[in-house]
Design an enzyme around this catalytic site. Structure first.
Site, PDB file in Angstrom:
ATOM      1  N   GLU A 113     -34.491  -7.064 -16.464  1.00 22.50           N
ATOM      2  CA  GLU A 113     -35.702  -6.279 -16.584  1.00 22.50           C
ATOM      3  C   GLU A 113     -35.360  -4.818 -16.439  1.00 22.50           C
ATOM      4  O   GLU A 113     -34.285  -4.456 -16.019  1.00 22.50           O
ATOM      5  CB  GLU A 113     -36.708  -6.666 -15.503  1.00 22.50           C
ATOM      6  CG  GLU A 113     -36.361  -6.196 -14.113  1.00 22.50           C
ATOM      7  CD  GLU A 113     -35.279  -6.998 -13.457  1.00 22.50           C
ATOM      8  OE1 GLU A 113     -34.848  -7.987 -14.054  1.00 22.50           O
ATOM      9  OE2 GLU A 113     -34.851  -6.626 -12.375  1.00 22.50           O
ATOM     10  N   LEU A 209     -36.414 -15.166  -8.669  1.00 22.47           N
ATOM     11  CA  LEU A 209     -36.781 -13.947  -9.410  1.00 22.47           C
ATOM     12  C   LEU A 209     -38.286 -13.799  -9.601  1.00 22.47           C
ATOM     13  O   LEU A 209     -38.741 -12.953 -10.356  1.00 22.47           O
ATOM     14  CB  LEU A 209     -36.082 -13.882 -10.774  1.00 22.47           C
ATOM     15  CG  LEU A 209     -34.568 -14.005 -10.780  1.00 22.47           C
ATOM     16  CD1 LEU A 209     -34.034 -14.069 -12.202  1.00 22.47           C
ATOM     17  CD2 LEU A 209     -33.919 -12.857 -10.044  1.00 22.47           C
ATOM     18  N   ASN A 241     -39.279  -9.967  -7.047  1.00 25.83           N
ATOM     19  CA  ASN A 241     -39.326 -10.496  -8.413  1.00 25.83           C
ATOM     20  C   ASN A 241     -38.665  -9.534  -9.376  1.00 25.83           C
ATOM     21  O   ASN A 241     -38.704  -8.327  -9.206  1.00 25.83           O
ATOM     22  CB  ASN A 241     -40.757 -10.854  -8.824  1.00 25.83           C
ATOM     23  CG  ASN A 241     -41.619  -9.654  -9.029  1.00 25.83           C
ATOM     24  OD1 ASN A 241     -41.489  -8.964 -10.025  1.00 25.83           O
ATOM     25  ND2 ASN A 241     -42.503  -9.385  -8.093  1.00 25.83           N
ATOM     26  N   CYS A 242     -38.041 -10.106 -10.356  1.00 24.15           N
ATOM     27  CA  CYS A 242     -37.156  -9.318 -11.214  1.00 24.15           C
ATOM     28  C   CYS A 242     -37.362  -9.632 -12.687  1.00 24.15           C
ATOM     29  O   CYS A 242     -36.390  -9.654 -13.434  1.00 24.15           O
ATOM     30  CB  CYS A 242     -35.707  -9.618 -10.860  1.00 24.15           C
ATOM     31  SG  CYS A 242     -35.293  -9.301  -9.163  1.00 24.15           S
ATOM     32  N   VAL A 243     -38.562  -9.924 -13.125  1.00 27.45           N
ATOM     33  CA  VAL A 243     -38.631 -10.332 -14.516  1.00 27.45           C
ATOM     34  C   VAL A 243     -39.286  -9.299 -15.429  1.00 27.45           C
ATOM     35  O   VAL A 243     -38.624  -8.392 -15.892  1.00 27.45           O
ATOM     36  CB  VAL A 243     -39.210 -11.748 -14.654  1.00 27.45           C
ATOM     37  CG1 VAL A 243     -39.278 -12.162 -16.091  1.00 27.45           C
ATOM     38  CG2 VAL A 243     -38.260 -12.714 -13.934  1.00 27.45           C
TER      39      VAL A 243
END
Lengths: 428, 125
Positions: A113, A209, A241-243
């Site tokens: 992302e 994530l 979160n990493c999206v």
């Protein structure tokens, strides 16, 4: 509960021999920060750079942004339950290096992302082009499982921000913002004629994530919980979160949640801001029904006349958003939703993955599918090739001259669903 | 409580016994889930990804509750509208097969979280 945000306005960051603030300049001893982060045995290498507003610098792929702060009065320190011992957050005085963000970067899994451009077309879409960014790249030891890697990067960002934040401990602030409310009973007695408003903040809570944390507890493990806004403004909520970058709520945005700040500004004037309900977004249908019922019940118990709900994410979380809306409206509670739209590149498709006739007051943070072309940068911090694997990018996104084409969802905070962003939508 | 995992994720096939494995795309997973819901199965997890990024995943898993015998209109509506939304997205995008391995890991981990929730629920005892 009373919390002071004591803002020290920072006009530049430079590397120096000592990590300290002098005349509005933050000096950072790079080696000191690297040594601090490398105490985590999972981290092999740390690279630190500076990116200033206006510089032709592109940062990619971004994991999180965090505001450096230090608690100078009151219980505990930054990020209780995560970095500091668990204490009650939300009271006391916090010195803030205003205008600075610690930005973490690094590949975790093959798709990524987040891009931040510090200049030009890209800069206008992200609020983090206006901050002085200390960019921390984390390279882990070989063979780490993705969830261990994610945790190492998350902790490194928080640790770096807390470490640097200490430089502001003895500095007199340029401005002070005070956030204070009494108990619900006191506030209701004080403003009996004003409408009672709650803020429901949804957090992604779905696994690797896709997690948010409250006092270090993964929000997957909670029922919706009542929070004083000061707790989040004091670092009790962090991002894991990493999206999708556009609607990801970074830790920095939690620390400065604009819905809370706006509700505070209207408190005692137009409305009575009673508090916050943090609501997890689960993957199971039973989990969704349980949390949405429970959220509505809390709002009813408190006696809210109106509720503002903000979402995090897109896809199955849209169902939670609309289920909460339906339950509140059916209870006679006026409900406003804040979200963004995924309505195709022409903006003509259905905006959310779910619909409800009760959702009649919706604030849009913009269309995540909007297409932009970003010119080539002079300096790349991170990995430019990551654009092809960002949500919002694709193979072929990166053009030969170094420019790239992407959807807004590749840009960090572009359409933030808590409103910490530059973008909005217009109806023609 | 009996449940079935409908999945095209090889990691899921390897780690669990109760898997209806699809040799095909994520769209085919959703279509199989739709067919099962029409037969009387119920959804235990939501058939849309947890995020925009996961919509492009070549690997996808959905948990359904074993045949309940009664047609559930709510669940039918969810799966039908999810397929519609999925198709709308994939009109302009393709599954990100280049990163299949990583998607498989994330899908597996998300499934693991969902099953943790399902198995820890008192009603499953």
């Amino acid at each position: 509960m009373k919390l002071e945000h004591r803002k020290i306005n920072i006009k530049d960051i430079q590397f120096g021999e000592k990590t300290a603030v002098a005349d509005g300049v933050l000096f950072v001893n790079k080696e000191e920060v690297i040594a601090e982060l490398k105490t985590n045995s999972k981290i092999k290498e740390v690279k630190i750079d500076i990116a200033r507003p206006g510089e032709k610098v592109r940062i990619i792929p971004v994991k999180d942004a965090i505001e450096p702060r230090v608690k100078i009065e009151g219980e505990g320190d930054q990020f209780p339950g995560v970095l500091a011992k668990v204490t009650q957050a939300g009271e006391g005085k916090v010195n803030i290096l205003n205008g600075v963000a610690v930005v973490t970067i690094g590949d975790i899994v093959g798709f990524q992302e987040g891009v931040i451009d510090m200049w030009g077309e890209g800069a206008k879409w992200t609020p983090f082009s206006k901050t002085l960014n200390l960019v921390v790249e984390i390279i882990p030891i070989d063979g780490l499982e993705p969830h261990v890697h994610e945790a190492a990067v998350r902790m490194a960002g928080l640790k770096a921000a807390a470490f640097i934040g200490k430089a502001g401990r003895e500095i007199e602030p340029d401005e002070i913002e005070v956030y204070e409310t009494g108990s619900m009973a006191e506030e209701i007695a004080k403003y009996p004629d004003l409408p009672k408003v709650l803020y429901v903040e949804m957090l992604i809570s779905q696994g690797l994530l896709h997690d948010g944390y409250i006092y270090g507890v993964n929000s997957q493990q909670i029922l919706p919980t009542l929070l004083h806004p000061n707790e989040e403004l004091d670092g009790a909520v962090i991002s894991g979160n990493c999206v999708a970058a556009c609607d990801k709520i970074t830790t920095y945005q939690h620390q400065n949640n604009p819905v809370m700040k706006d509700l505070y500004a209207k408190h005692g004037k137009e409305l009575n801001f009673l508090g916050v309900v943090l609501t997890p977004e689960l993957t199971t249908l039973d989990g969704k029904i349980r949390t949405c019922d429970y959220t509505a019940k809390l709002c009813k118990m408190v006696g809210a006349d109106g509720v503002i709900v903000s979402e995090e994410g897109y896809g199955n979380p849209d169902t939670d958003l609309l289920m909460i809306c339906k339950r509140l409206e059916d209870s006679g509670i006026k409900t406003v939703l804040i979200t963004d739209e995924c309505s195709g590149r022409d903006g003509m498709s259905q905006s959310l993955a779910d619909t409800a006739k009760e959702a009649i007051a919706v604030v849009s943070g913009g269309n995540v599918s909007h297409l932009v072309t970003l010119p080539p940068a002079d300096i790349i911090l991170g990995n430019i090739e990551a654009i092809s694997t960002l949500a919002g990018g694709w193979e072929g996104s990166l053009l030969e001259d170094g420019s790239f084409m992407c959807e807004l969802n590749a840009i960090i905070g572009a359409t933030s669903e808590i409103g910490y962003h530059n973008c909005t939508s217009k109806l023609y | 409580m009996g449940y079935l995992i409908v999945s095209n994720n090889p990691m899921v096939k390897e780690k669990f016994d109760n898997v209806y494995f699809i040799e095909g795309t994520s769209r085919e997973v959703l279509e199989k889930v739709r067919d099962l819901v029409h037969e009387g199965f119920e959804l235990m997890t939501h058939p849309l990804g947890a995020s925009l990024r996961m919509m492009f995943s070549p690997c996808f898993s959905v948990v359904v509750k074993e045949k309940q015998g009664e047609f559930n209109y709510f669940h039918t509506e969810i799966i039908e509208s999810s397929i519609e939304k999925y198709n709308q997205h994939m009109e302009v995008r393709e599954e990100d097969v280049e990163n299949s391995k990583d998607y498989a890991v994330v899908d597996y981990k998300l499934l693991e979280s969902a099953l943790g929730e399902i198995n820890n629920n008192a009603m499953s005892f």
